[in-house]
Write an enzyme that holds these catalytic residues in place. Structure first.
Site, PDB file in Angstrom:
ATOM      1  N   ALA A 117       0.835  -1.207   0.000  1.00 19.84           N
ATOM      2  CA  ALA A 117       0.000   0.000   0.000  1.00 19.84           C
ATOM      3  C   ALA A 117       0.869   1.257   0.000  1.00 19.84           C
ATOM      4  O   ALA A 117       0.364   2.353  -0.279  1.00 19.84           O
ATOM      5  CB  ALA A 117      -0.911  -0.012   1.222  1.00 19.84           C
ATOM      6  N   TYR A 147      11.069   3.008  -0.067  1.00 14.90           N
ATOM      7  CA  TYR A 147      10.365   1.713  -0.054  1.00 14.90           C
ATOM      8  C   TYR A 147       9.241   1.640  -1.101  1.00 14.90           C
ATOM      9  O   TYR A 147       9.132   0.682  -1.861  1.00 14.90           O
ATOM     10  CB  TYR A 147       9.819   1.474   1.355  1.00 14.90           C
ATOM     11  CG  TYR A 147       9.061   0.187   1.536  1.00 14.90           C
ATOM     12  CD1 TYR A 147       9.725  -1.027   1.672  1.00 14.90           C
ATOM     13  CD2 TYR A 147       7.662   0.185   1.594  1.00 14.90           C
ATOM     14  CE1 TYR A 147       9.020  -2.217   1.848  1.00 14.90           C
ATOM     15  CE2 TYR A 147       6.960  -0.993   1.774  1.00 14.90           C
ATOM     16  CZ  TYR A 147       7.633  -2.191   1.897  1.00 14.90           C
ATOM     17  OH  TYR A 147       6.929  -3.360   2.073  1.00 14.90           O
ATOM     18  N   LYS A 151       8.890  -0.530  -4.829  1.00 11.72           N
ATOM     19  CA  LYS A 151       7.777  -1.461  -5.080  1.00 11.72           C
ATOM     20  C   LYS A 151       7.064  -1.087  -6.388  1.00 11.72           C
ATOM     21  O   LYS A 151       6.725  -1.962  -7.183  1.00 11.72           O
ATOM     22  CB  LYS A 151       6.773  -1.416  -3.924  1.00 11.72           C
ATOM     23  CG  LYS A 151       7.298  -1.964  -2.597  1.00 11.72           C
ATOM     24  CD  LYS A 151       7.426  -3.466  -2.623  1.00 11.72           C
ATOM     25  CE  LYS A 151       7.697  -4.054  -1.252  1.00 11.72           C
ATOM     26  NZ  LYS A 151       8.177  -5.445  -1.341  1.00 11.72           N
ATOM     27  N   ASN A 176      -0.875  -3.604   5.549  1.00 11.77           N
ATOM     28  CA  ASN A 176      -0.587  -3.902   6.965  1.00 11.77           C
ATOM     29  C   ASN A 176      -0.987  -5.309   7.401  1.00 11.77           C
ATOM     30  O   ASN A 176      -2.035  -5.507   8.026  1.00 11.77           O
ATOM     31  CB  ASN A 176      -1.290  -2.894   7.884  1.00 11.77           C
ATOM     32  CG  ASN A 176      -0.683  -1.522   7.740  1.00 11.77           C
ATOM     33  OD1 ASN A 176       0.526  -1.366   7.729  1.00 11.77           O
ATOM     34  ND2 ASN A 176      -1.536  -0.524   7.590  1.00 11.77           N
ATOM     35  N   GLU A 189       9.558  -3.818  13.646  1.00 12.95           N
ATOM     36  CA  GLU A 189       8.171  -4.219  13.898  1.00 12.95           C
ATOM     37  C   GLU A 189       7.195  -3.140  13.440  1.00 12.95           C
ATOM     38  O   GLU A 189       7.513  -1.965  13.411  1.00 12.95           O
ATOM     39  CB  GLU A 189       7.970  -4.529  15.391  1.00 12.95           C
ATOM     40  CG  GLU A 189       8.062  -3.357  16.337  1.00 12.95           C
ATOM     41  CD  GLU A 189       9.488  -2.956  16.704  1.00 12.95           C
ATOM     42  OE1 GLU A 189      10.432  -3.390  16.024  1.00 12.95           O
ATOM     43  OE2 GLU A 189       9.646  -2.180  17.656  1.00 12.95           O
ATOM     44  N   LYS A 190       5.979  -3.593  13.107  1.00 12.13           N
ATOM     45  CA  LYS A 190       4.938  -2.658  12.681  1.00 12.13           C
ATOM     46  C   LYS A 190       3.980  -2.397  13.846  1.00 12.13           C
ATOM     47  O   LYS A 190       4.068  -3.041  14.892  1.00 12.13           O
ATOM     48  CB  LYS A 190       4.229  -3.221  11.458  1.00 12.13           C
ATOM     49  CG  LYS A 190       5.238  -3.517  10.341  1.00 12.13           C
ATOM     50  CD  LYS A 190       4.603  -3.963   9.081  1.00 12.13           C
ATOM     51  CE  LYS A 190       4.160  -2.752   8.285  1.00 12.13           C
ATOM     52  NZ  LYS A 190       3.538  -3.144   7.010  1.00 12.13           N
ATOM     53  N   LYS A 198       4.299  -3.349  23.826  1.00 10.38           N
ATOM     54  CA  LYS A 198       4.309  -2.290  24.843  1.00 10.38           C
ATOM     55  C   LYS A 198       3.264  -2.556  25.918  1.00 10.38           C
ATOM     56  O   LYS A 198       3.524  -2.363  27.110  1.00 10.38           O
ATOM     57  CB  LYS A 198       4.050  -0.924  24.184  1.00 10.38           C
ATOM     58  CG  LYS A 198       5.231  -0.428  23.349  1.00 10.38           C
ATOM     59  CD  LYS A 198       4.879   0.896  22.679  1.00 10.38           C
ATOM     60  CE  LYS A 198       5.982   1.339  21.724  1.00 10.38           C
ATOM     61  NZ  LYS A 198       5.667   2.606  21.044  1.00 10.38           N
ATOM     62  N   ARG A 282      -4.895   5.652   5.713  1.00 12.12           N
ATOM     63  CA  ARG A 282      -4.743   4.722   4.583  1.00 12.12           C
ATOM     64  C   ARG A 282      -5.723   3.578   4.754  1.00 12.12           C
ATOM     65  O   ARG A 282      -5.795   2.963   5.814  1.00 12.12           O
ATOM     66  CB  ARG A 282      -3.322   4.182   4.528  1.00 12.12           C
ATOM     67  CG  ARG A 282      -3.131   3.086   3.492  1.00 12.12           C
ATOM     68  CD  ARG A 282      -1.700   2.627   3.403  1.00 12.12           C
ATOM     69  NE  ARG A 282      -0.854   3.651   2.818  1.00 12.12           N
ATOM     70  CZ  ARG A 282       0.461   3.750   3.033  1.00 12.12           C
ATOM     71  NH1 ARG A 282       1.067   2.917   3.841  1.00 12.12           N
ATOM     72  NH2 ARG A 282       1.167   4.691   2.442  1.00 12.12           N
TER      73      ARG A 282
HETATM   74  P1  NAD Z   1       9.943  -9.815   6.632  1.00 16.62           P
HETATM   75  O1  NAD Z   1      11.022  -8.790   6.849  1.00 16.62           O
HETATM   76  O2  NAD Z   1       9.517 -10.629   7.792  1.00 16.62           O
HETATM   77  O3  NAD Z   1      10.390 -10.799   5.467  1.00 16.62           O
HETATM   78  C1  NAD Z   1      11.284 -10.426   4.427  1.00 16.62           C
HETATM   79  C2  NAD Z   1      12.361 -11.470   4.355  1.00 16.62           C
HETATM   80  O4  NAD Z   1      13.270 -11.126   3.298  1.00 16.62           O
HETATM   81  C3  NAD Z   1      13.207 -11.541   5.652  1.00 16.62           C
HETATM   82  O5  NAD Z   1      13.156 -12.829   6.223  1.00 16.62           O
HETATM   83  C4  NAD Z   1      14.608 -11.192   5.172  1.00 16.62           C
HETATM   84  O6  NAD Z   1      15.636 -11.922   5.836  1.00 16.62           O
HETATM   85  C5  NAD Z   1      14.536 -11.565   3.703  1.00 16.62           C
HETATM   86  N1  NAD Z   1      15.642 -10.927   2.991  1.00 16.62           N
HETATM   87  C6  NAD Z   1      16.043  -9.624   3.133  1.00 16.62           C
HETATM   88  N2  NAD Z   1      17.152  -9.438   2.419  1.00 16.62           N
HETATM   89  C7  NAD Z   1      17.442 -10.628   1.822  1.00 16.62           C
HETATM   90  C8  NAD Z   1      18.490 -11.047   0.957  1.00 16.62           C
HETATM   91  N3  NAD Z   1      19.455 -10.199   0.575  1.00 16.62           N
HETATM   92  N4  NAD Z   1      18.489 -12.320   0.539  1.00 16.62           N
HETATM   93  C9  NAD Z   1      17.533 -13.200   0.949  1.00 16.62           C
HETATM   94  N5  NAD Z   1      16.514 -12.858   1.758  1.00 16.62           N
HETATM   95  C10 NAD Z   1      16.484 -11.571   2.190  1.00 16.62           C
HETATM   96  O7  NAD Z   1       8.722  -9.048   5.974  1.00 16.62           O
HETATM   97  P2  NAD Z   1       7.246  -9.577   5.656  1.00 16.62           P
HETATM   98  O8  NAD Z   1       6.338  -8.750   6.441  1.00 16.62           O
HETATM   99  O9  NAD Z   1       7.189 -11.044   5.725  1.00 16.62           O
HETATM  100  O10 NAD Z   1       7.114  -9.094   4.129  1.00 16.62           O
HETATM  101  C11 NAD Z   1       7.177  -9.991   3.016  1.00 16.62           C
HETATM  102  C12 NAD Z   1       7.004  -9.180   1.751  1.00 16.62           C
HETATM  103  O11 NAD Z   1       5.734  -8.498   1.784  1.00 16.62           O
HETATM  104  C13 NAD Z   1       8.057  -8.098   1.540  1.00 16.62           C
HETATM  105  O12 NAD Z   1       8.336  -7.966   0.177  1.00 16.62           O
HETATM  106  C14 NAD Z   1       7.362  -6.844   2.042  1.00 16.62           C
HETATM  107  O13 NAD Z   1       7.900  -5.673   1.474  1.00 16.62           O
HETATM  108  C15 NAD Z   1       5.944  -7.111   1.584  1.00 16.62           C
HETATM  109  N6  NAD Z   1       4.951  -6.341   2.361  1.00 16.62           N
HETATM  110  C16 NAD Z   1       4.676  -6.671   3.661  1.00 16.62           C
HETATM  111  C17 NAD Z   1       3.737  -5.937   4.365  1.00 16.62           C
HETATM  112  C18 NAD Z   1       3.386  -6.252   5.785  1.00 16.62           C
HETATM  113  O14 NAD Z   1       2.445  -5.642   6.306  1.00 16.62           O
HETATM  114  N7  NAD Z   1       4.054  -7.173   6.466  1.00 16.62           N
HETATM  115  C19 NAD Z   1       3.090  -4.853   3.760  1.00 16.62           C
HETATM  116  C20 NAD Z   1       3.393  -4.551   2.443  1.00 16.62           C
HETATM  117  C21 NAD Z   1       4.307  -5.315   1.745  1.00 16.62           C
END
Ligand code: NAD
Length: 330
Positions: A117, A147, A151, A176, A189-190, A198, A282
């Site tokens: 988002a 970021y 994307k 989220n 953390e989010k 907390k 959002r």
């Molecule tokens: P996360 O940080 O838990 O998972 C991302 C993983 O990517 C991590 O385990 C990290 O070690 C791995 N990574 C980073 N650099 C790396 C590298 N060089 N080589 C190999 N692995 C690598 O995050 P998530 O919340 O599980 O998010 C997963 C995907 O979803 C991401 O692309 C994130 O941008 C997207 N996303 C998540 C949310 C959310 O709310 N969690 C929202 C929007 C988009």
């Protein structure tokens, strides 16, 4: 026979849950990440520790699979993404461009890219009472600096690979995602996890710090719905970016009150206006999600938060930051 697929970012929050989901569905799953999952062992049939910024590692990661779920990224909450823009753009661009090109060269049939988002324009998110964001609102673009732009660029790259090279791409925009087994401490953390931590650590009648005035609004989607939606999108024939989130708008202050009620504590809020709070409001417009997938997320925020709170309390107890109670033993 079921397909062999790879999940990148399988050591992370969503990736780890997705691996479990795909294994249950009978897929042969390779997990790839630079680290193992933090809180429990992976369910993947094979797990490769690889740095996906490197080209040769992406070739290795995508060899012999028919589908790629591309989740690896530099990722974090607002406190992280506002202060690590160069790292995020550098690392995630390398990961994603190398992954999609390696997938193409290895003859992968489908690749799902996880967008966010955060690609939506800042000018549409200036009010707490925000109009839910439709997929086409992404343009004219004014994405979250760093970021969000990475994307958005990768969303377009997926389209080019589909149109020019015939690689079937799917693009999901998460709103989220939260739940158990997510990062809850350390700076990445989010908001739901930070608030749960907390409150878990606060006394009944205590005060917690809230970033901004707490009137900024968001919508939150529980992890089980997230992996279900990812899978449904991958199986669909819809090639354009699609929102995946809930459309219940809630302020951060209200979120704190929900978690406090789950914890059974009276909690006071201290607002820190110097801390980053991201866009003012959002929300996800789920019209297209419903139309395309004939489905939408259904786990309530209350249910999801209760499970997340329980997980975080359990972790705080395991690490000695909270005395052991019956909650973790349950
Ligand atoms: P996360 O940080 O838990 O998972 C991302 C993983 O990517 C991590 O385990 C990290 O070690 C791995 N990574 C980073 N650099 C790396 C590298 N060089 N080589 C190999 N692995 C690598 O995050 P998530 O919340 O599980 O998010 C997963 C995907 O979803 C991401 O692309 C994130 O941008 C997207 N996303 C998540 C949310 C959310 O709310 N969690 C929202 C929007 C988009």
């Amino acid at each position: 026979m079921q397909k062999k697929v790879v999940v990148t970012g399988a050591g992370g929050f969503i990736g780890h849950h997705l691996v479990k989901y795909l294994v249950k569905r009978g897929y042969t799953v390779r997990g790839v990440d630079i680290k193992l999952p933090e809180y429990e062992p992976t369910a993947a049939h094979e797990f490769e520790l690889l740095d996906l910024r490197r080209w040769s590692n992406c070739l290795q990661a995508t060899r012999g699979v028919s589908e790629v779920y591309a989740l690896a990224a530099e990722m974090g909450g607002i406190g992280f993404i506002e202060t690590h823009k160069a790292e995020i753009v550098r690392d995630s661009s390398l990961i994603n461009l190398h992954t999609i090109e390696a997938a193409r060269l290895n003859g992968v049939q489908r690749l799902l890219f996880t967008s966010s988002a955060c690609i939506y324009p800042g000018y549409l998110q200036k009010d707490a009472d925000v109009k839910p964001l439709r997929e086409e609102d992404a343009y004219p673009a004014d994405a979250e600096d760093g970021y969000g732009w990475e994307k958005l660029y990768m969303e377009r790259t997926c389209r080019h690979y589909r149109e020019d090279f015939g690689l079937e791409t799917r693009v999901v925009r998460f709103h989220n995602i939260f739940g158990p087994l997510g990062t809850y401490d350390g700076g990445r953390e989010k908001s739901p996890a930070a608030i749960c931590r907390k409150i878990a650590l606060a006394e009944d009648g205590g005060t917690i710090e809230v970033w901004g005035d707490g009137q900024q609004t968001r919508s939150y989607c529980y992890i089980d719905d997230c992996v279900e939606g990812i899978y449904r999108l991958m199986r669909s024939d819809y090639p354009h970016p699609l929102n995946l989130g809930q459309d219940r708008l809630i302020s951060i202050n209200e979120l704190v009150h929900l978690v406090a009620a789950i914890a059974g504590k009276k909690i006071y809020l201290q607002h820190d206006l110097t801390k980053p709070q991201g866009v003012r409001g959002r929300n996800s417009d789920n019209s297209r999600l419903r139309e395309v997938l004939q489905w939408e997320p259904s786990v309530s925020l209350e249910t999801g938060l209760a499970r997340t709170y329980e997980f975080i309390v359990g972790e705080l107890e395991k690490t000695g930051r909270l005395p052991i109670t019956t909650m973790a033993a349950a």
